[in-house]
Design a protein around this motif. Structure first.
Motif, PDB file in Angstrom:
ATOM      1  N   HIS A  81       1.169  -0.864  -0.128  1.00 54.37           N
ATOM      2  CA  HIS A  81       0.012   0.226   0.468  1.00 54.37           C
ATOM      3  C   HIS A  81       0.459   1.289   0.180  1.00 54.37           C
ATOM      4  O   HIS A  81       2.107   1.472   0.811  1.00 54.37           O
ATOM      5  CB  HIS A  81      -0.955  -0.416   0.968  1.00 54.37           C
ATOM      6  CG  HIS A  81      -1.798  -1.350   1.944  1.00 54.37           C
ATOM      7  ND1 HIS A  81      -0.669  -2.522   2.334  1.00 54.37           N
ATOM      8  CD2 HIS A  81      -2.937  -1.577   1.163  1.00 54.37           C
ATOM      9  CE1 HIS A  81      -1.757  -3.234   1.724  1.00 54.37           C
ATOM     10  NE2 HIS A  81      -3.594  -2.711   1.312  1.00 54.37           N
ATOM     11  N   GLY A  82       0.371   2.514  -1.041  1.00 54.24           N
ATOM     12  CA  GLY A  82       1.458   3.648  -0.834  1.00 54.24           C
ATOM     13  C   GLY A  82       0.410   4.598  -0.615  1.00 54.24           C
ATOM     14  O   GLY A  82       0.146   5.267   0.331  1.00 54.24           O
ATOM     15  N   SER A  83      -0.185   5.356  -2.076  1.00 54.45           N
ATOM     16  CA  SER A  83      -0.302   6.737  -1.447  1.00 54.45           C
ATOM     17  C   SER A  83      -2.457   6.415  -1.360  1.00 54.45           C
ATOM     18  O   SER A  83      -2.468   6.894  -0.531  1.00 54.45           O
ATOM     19  CB  SER A  83      -1.158   7.181  -3.106  1.00 54.45           C
ATOM     20  OG  SER A  83       0.143   7.126  -3.918  1.00 54.45           O
ATOM     21  N   SER A 328       0.898  19.995  -3.791  1.00 50.81           N
ATOM     22  CA  SER A 328      -0.006  18.261  -4.768  1.00 50.81           C
ATOM     23  C   SER A 328       1.107  18.389  -6.041  1.00 50.81           C
ATOM     24  O   SER A 328       1.164  18.120  -6.642  1.00 50.81           O
ATOM     25  CB  SER A 328      -1.205  18.301  -4.294  1.00 50.81           C
ATOM     26  OG  SER A 328      -1.483  17.842  -2.955  1.00 50.81           O
ATOM     27  N   SER A 329      -0.070  19.844  -6.774  1.00 58.98           N
ATOM     28  CA  SER A 329       0.390  19.654  -8.275  1.00 58.98           C
ATOM     29  C   SER A 329       1.475  20.872  -8.792  1.00 58.98           C
ATOM     30  O   SER A 329       2.867  20.072  -9.223  1.00 58.98           O
ATOM     31  CB  SER A 329      -0.589  21.384  -8.634  1.00 58.98           C
ATOM     32  OG  SER A 329      -0.266  22.663  -8.326  1.00 58.98           O
ATOM     33  N   LEU A 330       2.279  21.491  -7.565  1.00 56.66           N
ATOM     34  CA  LEU A 330       3.901  21.682  -7.957  1.00 56.66           C
ATOM     35  C   LEU A 330       4.307  20.517  -7.269  1.00 56.66           C
ATOM     36  O   LEU A 330       5.636  20.542  -8.493  1.00 56.66           O
ATOM     37  CB  LEU A 330       4.439  23.182  -7.022  1.00 56.66           C
ATOM     38  CG  LEU A 330       3.331  24.287  -7.370  1.00 56.66           C
ATOM     39  CD1 LEU A 330       3.771  25.318  -5.613  1.00 56.66           C
ATOM     40  CD2 LEU A 330       4.009  25.057  -8.594  1.00 56.66           C
ATOM     41  N   LYS A 331       4.952  19.599  -6.291  1.00 53.84           N
ATOM     42  CA  LYS A 331       5.772  18.411  -6.846  1.00 53.84           C
ATOM     43  C   LYS A 331       5.811  17.870  -7.879  1.00 53.84           C
ATOM     44  O   LYS A 331       6.540  16.949  -7.679  1.00 53.84           O
ATOM     45  CB  LYS A 331       4.934  17.612  -5.191  1.00 53.84           C
ATOM     46  CG  LYS A 331       6.114  16.763  -5.187  1.00 53.84           C
ATOM     47  CD  LYS A 331       5.638  15.751  -5.572  1.00 53.84           C
ATOM     48  CE  LYS A 331       6.721  14.124  -5.463  1.00 53.84           C
ATOM     49  NZ  LYS A 331       6.649  12.891  -6.112  1.00 53.84           N
ATOM     50  N   ASN A 370      12.350  11.259  -7.034  1.00 55.98           N
ATOM     51  CA  ASN A 370      11.273  11.966  -6.603  1.00 55.98           C
ATOM     52  C   ASN A 370      10.282  12.564  -6.963  1.00 55.98           C
ATOM     53  O   ASN A 370       9.134  12.721  -6.438  1.00 55.98           O
ATOM     54  CB  ASN A 370      12.535  13.750  -6.712  1.00 55.98           C
ATOM     55  CG  ASN A 370      13.148  14.097  -5.722  1.00 55.98           C
ATOM     56  OD1 ASN A 370      12.795  14.507  -4.757  1.00 55.98           O
ATOM     57  ND2 ASN A 370      14.772  13.902  -5.866  1.00 55.98           N
ATOM     58  N   PRO A 371       9.619  11.695  -8.553  1.00 56.20           N
ATOM     59  CA  PRO A 371       8.809  11.786  -8.920  1.00 56.20           C
ATOM     60  C   PRO A 371       7.686  10.648  -8.227  1.00 56.20           C
ATOM     61  O   PRO A 371       6.496  10.163  -8.622  1.00 56.20           O
ATOM     62  CB  PRO A 371       8.821  11.315 -10.436  1.00 56.20           C
ATOM     63  CG  PRO A 371      10.101  12.201 -10.977  1.00 56.20           C
ATOM     64  CD  PRO A 371      11.161  12.031  -9.427  1.00 56.20           C
ATOM     65  N   GLY A 375       4.198  10.996  -2.726  1.00 58.81           N
ATOM     66  CA  GLY A 375       2.984  10.683  -3.048  1.00 58.81           C
ATOM     67  C   GLY A 375       2.900  11.023  -4.667  1.00 58.81           C
ATOM     68  O   GLY A 375       3.803  11.786  -5.611  1.00 58.81           O
ATOM     69  N   ASP A 376       3.287   9.279  -5.472  1.00 57.53           N
ATOM     70  CA  ASP A 376       3.066   9.920  -6.963  1.00 57.53           C
ATOM     71  C   ASP A 376       3.049  10.821  -7.541  1.00 57.53           C
ATOM     72  O   ASP A 376       1.494  11.123  -7.365  1.00 57.53           O
ATOM     73  CB  ASP A 376       3.112   8.054  -7.240  1.00 57.53           C
ATOM     74  CG  ASP A 376       3.744   7.851  -8.870  1.00 57.53           C
ATOM     75  OD1 ASP A 376       2.983   8.117 -10.122  1.00 57.53           O
ATOM     76  OD2 ASP A 376       4.307   7.381  -8.503  1.00 57.53           O
ATOM     77  N   ASN A 377       3.761  11.460  -8.665  1.00 62.20           N
ATOM     78  CA  ASN A 377       3.566  12.479  -9.663  1.00 62.20           C
ATOM     79  C   ASN A 377       1.845  11.751 -10.963  1.00 62.20           C
ATOM     80  O   ASN A 377       1.443  12.702 -11.009  1.00 62.20           O
ATOM     81  CB  ASN A 377       4.429  12.370 -10.529  1.00 62.20           C
ATOM     82  CG  ASN A 377       5.796  13.487  -9.656  1.00 62.20           C
ATOM     83  OD1 ASN A 377       5.385  13.268  -8.361  1.00 62.20           O
ATOM     84  ND2 ASN A 377       6.560  13.309 -10.294  1.00 62.20           N
ATOM     85  N   GLN A 378       1.731  10.383 -11.393  1.00 57.00           N
ATOM     86  CA  GLN A 378       0.062  10.657 -11.122  1.00 57.00           C
ATOM     87  C   GLN A 378      -0.596   9.700 -10.507  1.00 57.00           C
ATOM     88  O   GLN A 378      -1.878  10.422 -11.223  1.00 57.00           O
ATOM     89  CB  GLN A 378       0.786   9.072 -12.485  1.00 57.00           C
ATOM     90  CG  GLN A 378       2.027   8.148 -13.085  1.00 57.00           C
ATOM     91  CD  GLN A 378       1.534  10.435 -14.621  1.00 57.00           C
ATOM     92  OE1 GLN A 378       0.811  10.560 -14.860  1.00 57.00           O
ATOM     93  NE2 GLN A 378       2.909  10.842 -14.715  1.00 57.00           N
ATOM     94  N   MET A 379      -0.146  10.165  -9.758  1.00 55.02           N
ATOM     95  CA  MET A 379      -2.112   9.882  -8.678  1.00 55.02           C
ATOM     96  C   MET A 379      -2.010  11.541  -7.431  1.00 55.02           C
ATOM     97  O   MET A 379      -3.414  11.661  -8.012  1.00 55.02           O
ATOM     98  CB  MET A 379      -1.844   9.303  -7.056  1.00 55.02           C
ATOM     99  CG  MET A 379      -0.690   7.651  -7.311  1.00 55.02           C
ATOM    100  SD  MET A 379      -2.305   6.950  -8.179  1.00 55.02           S
ATOM    101  CE  MET A 379      -3.517   6.991  -6.948  1.00 55.02           C
TER     102      MET A 379
END
Length: 635
Positions: A81-83, A328-331, A370-371, A375-379
């Protein structure tokens, strides 16, 4: 050793001994020029204690952290389990003293399944002796109260041996970032004191009775502040890492020469080729933009945290949700650009960029985490959408929008109102020069973000109207959410950069000439991103085909404007050669002699005729193993 030197020099004395709180600490990290396995201790573990633990707990644990007796990590992610935090399986079950618990009651921390194994927390493998474990709280009545934080001892503070019931270790070699011991942990009915549960906002008494303390909705969200701060740090680090890559590539591009003028004179610097400028100067611009944005977001978060912890000022639930959407968006946005950008910088150095001594392969592979982390960048775009869709509904319903006055989302309101009222918006630029104006560019990105956000809302509604469930409608909109999140990031980023440059000018940090150069970088980044996503601006007629051509024209103009300052701009980052670890990015430009020097140090060149001669090559060269003697039978 860093701690010993800090104590000897008195670093942190001005902060009550808190080395990591000292203004000199970032300089120490730069001097080390490597990632430390203790980083998660001060980035996540200590901030969690400050934010979520009550005064008594802080009084007991923070001095141990200050003195480096207690070194911790943040153990949330599980191997299965991640996000999806709600699906975490690690349990913390209350046991009263009368039922076998210690005096005052205990928690039993347990990993009930294979997939509940904690996995990936930095410092967990071999470094940390404590962990802030996120586990499912089961109170004295057997009721599942959801996820809470528990301070769990992992190793003895005397000899660092694992404590009973605890099993941890390093996950294994990674593609990069191997100075950090990302680890795993399993807990076999590990007993900890009742008071080892973070109790700033929730308390479980000696009988196992669960109760929430009376706090505002916004204050209850303080647990998210640490996560948001980590994401803001990641935005800031995206700028630093991309800055290192562009420093190497820009300096090398000034040294490297290729191609002659028509008269056959001196070779050209490859930095003078427009194609090379188009590859690296927008990335240089991005690194500066990320720097200003990360700085402003961190300032805002520190202010929010200070007010929430002290109880001073008024922070609304809307503001906390807004900064969550922004971070979240900037990360997601900045780490994607930085990771791709570092690799583009490597390729822009040609064959030499493929060498380890260029510094770029190590920089790239170390940054690649880092991506995915925090929080995975696609999530993450889903988190952004959940917050901003509420604003769409508020505008549509004509609600009072005053609660958004201090929010980044306020930037969307003018365009949202126009779009939802079916009033067409068009770019106000009347010439290519007008499209160089930062305020005009911010309005362009504001329209784009608002339109894409409304598109997400409309798509969800269409799916629901056709009989889909909310889950199905959400899934069908994920791709649009990702596009919307990128659009919103650009709006927030440009606004923060513009404000950040102005703030530094007003403080006297920057002079007018420097402001002009920095604003040119902001323009270049904005226009290069607009050039990449031109369809988003053409789709609804906001930009005409003619104005779209101005975008490309202005990008080329800005490349020529920035080129004379390119080397000075990367020198201004003040990265030492020691930190860059690159023969190509050397400050003195002496690339080729040092490149050959590193080749001479290659272990393959330590002996003659070389390690492969005796076992293999001699059989070919001297013994004739490969001599053709005619066709031979295979029977």
């Amino acid at each position: 050793r860093m701690v010993e030197i800090s104590r000897k020099l008195g670093i942190g004395d001005e902060c009550g001994g808190e080395i990591v709180a000292s203004k000199d600490f970032p300089l120490m990290l730069k001097a080390i020029a490597d990632d430390l396995p203790t980083a998660l201790h001060w980035v996540m573990f200590v901030p969690n204690i400050v934010s979520l633990c009550d005064e008594q707990q802080q009084a007991e644990w923070l001095p141990l952290c200050r003195d480096w007796k207690m070194i911790g990590c943040y153990a949330q992610t599980e191997i299965g389990h991640g996000s999806n935090v709600r699906a975490l399986e690690t349990t913390a079950t209350f046991v009263a003293e009368s039922q076998g618990g210690d005096r005052g009651g205990s928690w039993i921390i347990n990993s009930p399944t294979l997939t509940s194994t904690k996995a990936w927390p930095g410092s967990l493998g071999r470094t940390a002796n404590h962990a802030m474990v996120i586990a499912r709280l089961i109170d004295g009545e057997g009721i599942d109260r959801g996820m809470h934080n528990f301070l769990v001892p992992l190793r003895s503070m005397k000899d660092h041996k694992l404590l009973p019931g605890v099993k941890t270790g390093d996950l294994g070699p990674k593609i990069g970032y191997n100075t950090m011991d990302n680890g795993f942990a399993r807990f076999d009915h590990v007993k900890i004191p009742r008071r080892n549960m973070a109790m700033r906002f929730v308390i479980v008494d000696e009988n196992g009775k669960y109760s929430k303390k009376s706090v505002t909705d916004a204050t209850s969200k303080i647990s998210y502040i640490t996560m948001m701060q980590v994401r803001a740090y990641i935005v800031d680090e995206a700028g630093k890492n991309l800055a290192m890559a562009t420093t190497i590539t820009t300096r090398y591009s000034a040294v490297r020469r290729q191609g002659y003028s028509e008269d056959g004179g001196k070779e050209f610097q490859i930095l003078d080729y427009k194609q090379q400028q188009h590859r690296i100067l927008p990335l240089l611009a991005a690194s500066y933009c990320f720097f200003f944005t990360g700085k402003k977001v961190l300032e805002r978060l520190k202010n929010i945290e200070k007010q929430l912890v002290s109880g001073t000022g008024i922070i609304t639930k809307t503001e906390v949700a807004d900064i969550h959407a922004s971070t979240s968006s900037l990360k997601s946005f900045t780490t994607t650009i930085a990771a791709d950008g570092i690799e583009e910088c490597r390729k822009a150095c040609g064959g030499h960029g493929f060498l380890q001594c260029s510094g770029l392969p190590e920089l790239f592979t170390s940054y690649l985490q880092n991506p995915t982390v925090e929080g995975d960048n696609q999530m993450l775009p889903q988190q952004v959408a959940k917050v901003l869709l509420k604003l769409v509904q508020a505008v549509k319903d004509g609600q009072d929008l005053s609660s958004y006055e201090k929010c980044d989302a306020r930037l969307l309101i003018p365009s949202l109102q126009s779009i939802l009222r079916k009033k067409a918006e068009q770019c106000s630029a009347a010439s290519d020069e007008d499209l160089m104006d930062l305020d005009t560019l911010i309005k362009c990105f504001g329209h784009r973000a608002a339109r894409l956000l409304v598109g997400v809302a409309n798509n969800i509604q269409r799916c629901l109207s056709s009989g889909a469930s909310m889950e199905e409608a959400w899934n069908e909109s994920l791709i649009q959410m990702a596009r919307m999140s990128r659009g919103y990031s650009m709006l927030v980023l440009l606004t923060e950069v513009d404000r950040g440059i102005l703030d530094e000018f007003e403080r006297g940090t920057l002079r007018q000439a420097e402001v002009l150069v920095l604003k040119d970088l902001a323009r270049l980044f904005a226009l290069s991103q607009m050039e990449k996503d031109m369809g988003d601006f053409l789709e609804d007629g906001y930009l005409s085909a003619r104005k779209a051509s101005w975008v490309r024209l202005n990008v080329i103009k800005l490349l020529s404007i920035i080129r004379p300052n390119a080397v000075a701009l990367v020198d201004a980052f003040d990265f030492s050669d020691f930190r860059l670890k690159s023969v190509l990015g050397r400050f003195d430009g002496d690339v080729y002699s040092h490149l050959l020097e590193t080749s001479r140090k290659d272990p393959l060149n330590a002996t003659e005729p070389g390690p492969g001669y005796e076992p293999h090559l001699r059989r070919l060269f001297r013994d004739g193993a490969g001599v053709y003697t005619g066709t031979s039978s295979r029977l």
